[in-house]
Every structure is written in C-alpha cells, then in structure tokens.
Design a protein around this motif. Structure first.
Motif, mmCIF file in Angstrom:
data_model
loop_
_atom_site.group_PDB
_atom_site.id
_atom_site.type_symbol
_atom_site.label_atom_id
_atom_site.label_comp_id
_atom_site.label_asym_id
_atom_site.label_seq_id
_atom_site.Cartn_x
_atom_site.Cartn_y
_atom_site.Cartn_z
ATOM 1 N N ALA A 78 62.500 -3.725 11.071
ATOM 2 C CA ALA A 78 62.108 -3.851 12.466
ATOM 3 C C ALA A 78 62.637 -2.701 13.308
ATOM 4 N N ALA A 79 63.762 -2.120 12.856
ATOM 5 C CA ALA A 79 64.370 -1.049 13.635
ATOM 6 C C ALA A 79 63.735 0.302 13.374
ATOM 7 N N LEU A 80 63.009 0.436 12.264
ATOM 8 C CA LEU A 80 62.415 1.725 11.925
ATOM 9 C C LEU A 80 61.204 2.000 12.797
ATOM 10 N N PRO A 81 60.930 3.276 13.165
ATOM 11 C CA PRO A 81 59.762 3.596 13.973
ATOM 12 C C PRO A 81 58.474 3.367 13.201
ATOM 13 N N ALA A 82 57.411 3.068 13.923
ATOM 14 C CA ALA A 82 56.117 2.845 13.280
ATOM 15 C C ALA A 82 55.613 4.144 12.686
ATOM 16 N N THR A 83 54.979 4.077 11.537
ATOM 17 C CA THR A 83 54.353 5.252 10.945
ATOM 18 C C THR A 83 52.963 5.418 11.535
ATOM 19 N N ALA A 84 52.346 6.590 11.288
ATOM 20 C CA ALA A 84 50.998 6.818 11.799
ATOM 21 C C ALA A 84 50.021 5.808 11.227
ATOM 22 N N GLU A 85 50.196 5.437 9.951
ATOM 23 C CA GLU A 85 49.281 4.455 9.363
ATOM 24 C C GLU A 85 49.416 3.125 10.075
ATOM 25 N N ASP A 86 50.664 2.735 10.413
ATOM 26 C CA ASP A 86 50.842 1.510 11.185
ATOM 27 C C ASP A 86 50.168 1.640 12.544
ATOM 28 N N GLY A 87 50.328 2.830 13.166
ATOM 29 C CA GLY A 87 49.724 3.053 14.465
ATOM 30 C C GLY A 87 48.216 2.940 14.422
ATOM 31 N N ALA A 88 47.602 3.423 13.356
ATOM 32 C CA ALA A 88 46.147 3.383 13.252
ATOM 33 C C ALA A 88 45.612 1.963 13.218
ATOM 34 N N SER A 89 46.393 1.042 12.697
ATOM 35 C CA SER A 89 45.931 -0.339 12.579
ATOM 36 C C SER A 89 46.179 -1.156 13.837
ATOM 37 N N ARG A 90 46.969 -0.623 14.765
ATOM 38 C CA ARG A 90 47.285 -1.343 15.988
ATOM 39 C C ARG A 90 46.081 -1.399 16.919
ATOM 40 N N LYS A 91 45.901 -2.536 17.567
ATOM 41 C CA LYS A 91 44.869 -2.691 18.584
ATOM 42 C C LYS A 91 45.544 -2.604 19.948
ATOM 43 N N LEU A 92 45.131 -1.639 20.758
ATOM 44 C CA LEU A 92 45.785 -1.364 22.023
ATOM 45 C C LEU A 92 44.872 -1.706 23.193
ATOM 46 N N HIS A 93 45.485 -2.165 24.284
ATOM 47 C CA HIS A 93 44.714 -2.440 25.510
ATOM 48 C C HIS A 93 45.632 -2.397 26.712
ATOM 49 N N ASP A 94 45.152 -1.780 27.783
ATOM 50 C CA ASP A 94 45.860 -1.780 29.065
ATOM 51 C C ASP A 94 44.823 -1.807 30.173
ATOM 52 N N GLY A 95 44.871 -2.852 30.986
ATOM 53 C CA GLY A 95 43.962 -2.963 32.125
ATOM 54 C C GLY A 95 44.545 -2.399 33.403
ATOM 55 N N PHE A 96 45.777 -1.877 33.347
ATOM 56 C CA PHE A 96 46.456 -1.280 34.499
ATOM 57 C C PHE A 96 46.520 -2.243 35.683
ATOM 58 N N ASP A 97 46.795 -3.508 35.368
ATOM 59 C CA ASP A 97 46.827 -4.547 36.394
ATOM 60 C C ASP A 97 48.215 -4.778 36.978
ATOM 61 N N ALA A 124 54.440 7.366 18.141
ATOM 62 C CA ALA A 124 54.487 6.505 16.961
ATOM 63 C C ALA A 124 53.172 5.788 16.695
ATOM 64 N N LEU A 125 52.271 5.794 17.674
ATOM 65 C CA LEU A 125 51.003 5.076 17.535
ATOM 66 C C LEU A 125 49.826 6.012 17.249
ATOM 67 N N ARG A 126 50.101 7.267 17.022
ATOM 68 C CA ARG A 126 49.011 8.189 16.736
ATOM 69 C C ARG A 126 48.333 7.878 15.410
ATOM 70 N N VAL A 127 47.057 8.259 15.329
ATOM 71 C CA VAL A 127 46.223 7.947 14.175
ATOM 72 C C VAL A 127 46.142 9.165 13.254
ATOM 73 N N PRO A 128 46.249 8.975 11.934
ATOM 74 C CA PRO A 128 46.106 10.107 11.011
ATOM 75 C C PRO A 128 44.800 10.865 11.234
#
Length: 323
Positions: free
Chosen positions: A16-35, A98-102
């Motif tokens: 849990a303490a290790l930073p996310a890898t790019a492969e992990d980042g690619a699988s993440r679903k991101l959203h921000d409505g700036f609310d 850390a969330l960048r995609v390969p």
C-alpha cells in the motif's frame, strides 16, 4: 496472530505504501467534476507550479458550469516580453505522474470546455489540450504534442505529430491544397525530425488561408472522416471524448468525438520514438499560448479518463462502432 498472517499483513502494508506503477495508472478510472474548492481525489489532477504557469490562474467557481455545481476557470495573462521567443504563458492542469499511461497502451479521455469571451481571433499559437510523451534528460530536441487541440485565427482544429517521413506535395487548384482520400495534410519539419498532420477542424476553417500551413500530404497517417466538423469555439460548451493510442512505428490509433458526434478516426504513425524519450504518455489541459496580449480564459468541466470507452463517451452504440 500466526507468523504467516503477520508476514502477510506486513506485505500488504508495504504494497500500500509503494507508488502506483504506470500499468496500475492505466487501469484507473478517473473523474473530476470540479464541484468543490479543490481537485477531487478521484480525478488524479493537479495545477503544476513552474515559471510558465506564473502567467496563469486556476479558480474553482460555480457561475459557469456544464454539469454539477461547479467548473474550473483557467486564465492566462501577459507574462512574457512581447517579442520574446520560446517563452510561453500557461494555466495547465496535469495528470499525477503515478497515474500516467504507458506509451504503448490506449486510453479514453473526456472533458468539456467552454471558451470565455472574447475568443482570440489572431494568428497565434493557442492550445487548449495536449497529449505528450515523457521527455527524459538525455532526449535531444523540442518535442511537440503527439495529439493536440488548437486554436488559430478563431478556428478550432486538431493535429497529430510524428517523426518525419518523406511525403508528397498536395494537389493545388485555385490556391487550395487537397490530398488524396484518406491521406492527411501535413506540415513537414525534417530539421526537427517531426511532421504535423491536420486531422480535423471546425466548419469555419478556410482551406486556402488556414490550411496553408499544411502544404503536403502523407500516407503514413490514414484519416477516416465521419462527416462532422469540430464545433465552433464560440458555440458554447464542447464535450470531447478522445481515444489516445500513440504508435510511432505505425500502429497508432486516435478517435475523436465532440458533443457526441464522431469526428474522425486516425490510424498510422502517431508520436515519437527518439532516443531519451520516456515510457509513458501524459495529458494536460488548459490555456497555453506563446507570448500574448490580454487575458485568455477557458472553462473546463466533467473530466474523465478510463480504459473503457463507455465511461468517457457514455454511448453504448457509439462505443460498439469504435471497437
């Protein structure tokens, strides 16, 4: 607790303490409505602090919005000397590293943008969103975004960049350059080992005047027009859904939708493969211009990113067509 269970617990904590890898980042679903009053944890975005960004401001506000209760207002003001070269003025939002995609993977991006008044009408370098490859310390050269949404003379258009390859002169009739069906108009820059292709534009685009910077044609990028122009910059909110899969060896793939309408499919040589470039692609959005006058403002809302089309395009029928 048994020794084995204790060891498993320690491993879980370390993971849990290790930073996310790019492969992990690619699988993440991101959203921000700036609310809210800051970036949402679910969006993976931040405002980058550097010298160029001193020209910009980022404001979470509720007066101008597309969905939800708020949107992000990004503005740039004069910061560079008017006659300076290589100086830019930006107010860009970046993906967390850390969330960048390969670079060899495809991913969908979506966001809504609204141009504040006045919309710039001059012949100048304006970008509203760009996709780039990481640039390492050993890379030599100034690498343009492999995919960009741009503004010039009040016209909205999209470009793809790749390494330079020999191309052909466009046919010309009445001063208007045209390319064979499927080929892309291109601006060749052999001195930089790059070339920039025009893949889409709005209905106000003037082939003779605005298209003059793309005097050649390339068969290294195949375009399939879907019969719709980009929306005009002054038409209100524009909701983009874009599939980004760079392929500097010829297997690149870009899909571009705007306001639910399919604009263009581009396949072929997309992006750069020069020595010293990094392993990931990254996305940033916001006003970016060369040294300019006055204030330029854009509003952004409903950012999303996902490996799955439906999360971004939100149209099952359309997603089925682009698979």
């Amino acid at each position: 607790m048994s020794l084995i269970r204790r060891l498993l617990a320690v491993v879980a904590l370390l993971g849990a303490a290790l930073p996310a890898t790019a492969e992990d980042g690619a699988s993440r679903k991101l959203h921000d409505g700036f609310d809210g009053t800051g970036f949402a944890e679910t969006g993976g975005l931040y405002y980058r602090e550097n010298a160029e960004q001193k020209a910009g401001t980022a404001v979470f506000q509720s007066a101008v919005k597309k969905v939800g209760t708020g949107a992000l207002e990004l503005s740039v003001r004069p910061h560079c000397k008017p006659d300076s070269e290589g100086c830019s003025e930006r107010a860009e939002i970046w993906e967390e590293t850390a969330l960048r995609v390969p670079y060899d993977q495809g991913v969908w991006f979506g966001f809504a943008v609204k141009f504040g008044d006045p919309v710039p009408q001059d012949d100048h370098r304006y970008l509203i969103a760009q996709w780039k490859r990481e640039i390492g310390p050993d890379a030599e050269g100034d690498f343009s975004p492999f995919l960009a949404l741009r503004l010039d003379n009040g016209r909205l258009f999209a470009t793809i960049e790749s390494n330079y390859q020999p191309s052909t002169e466009a046919a010309s009739e009445g001063g208007v350059s045209t390319c064979p069906a499927g080929q892309a108009p291109v601006w060749l820059r052999p001195e930089a080992n790059q070339m920039r292709s025009l893949i889409a534009h709005d209905a106000q685009w003037r082939a003779k005047d605005d298209g003059g910077i793309f005097p050649s044609c390339t068969d290294k990028l195949t375009l399939t027009s879907r019969g719709n122009p980009l929306p005009a910059p002054d038409s209100g909110w524009i909701d983009f859904a874009i599939y980004s899969h760079p392929g500097p060896d010829g297997d690149g793939h870009v899909e571009l939708f705007a306001n639910g309408r399919w604009i263009v499919t581009a396949k072929g040589f997309i992006g750069h493969k020069d020595q010293g470039l990094g392993e990931n692609q990254y996305f940033k959005f916001g006003p970016y211009r060369a040294a300019g006058d006055g204030q330029w403002t854009l509003y952004y809302d409903d950012f999303r990113r996902s490996p799955d089309c439906i999360d971004v395009l939100r149209d099952e029928a359309a997603c089925a067509l682009v698979q």
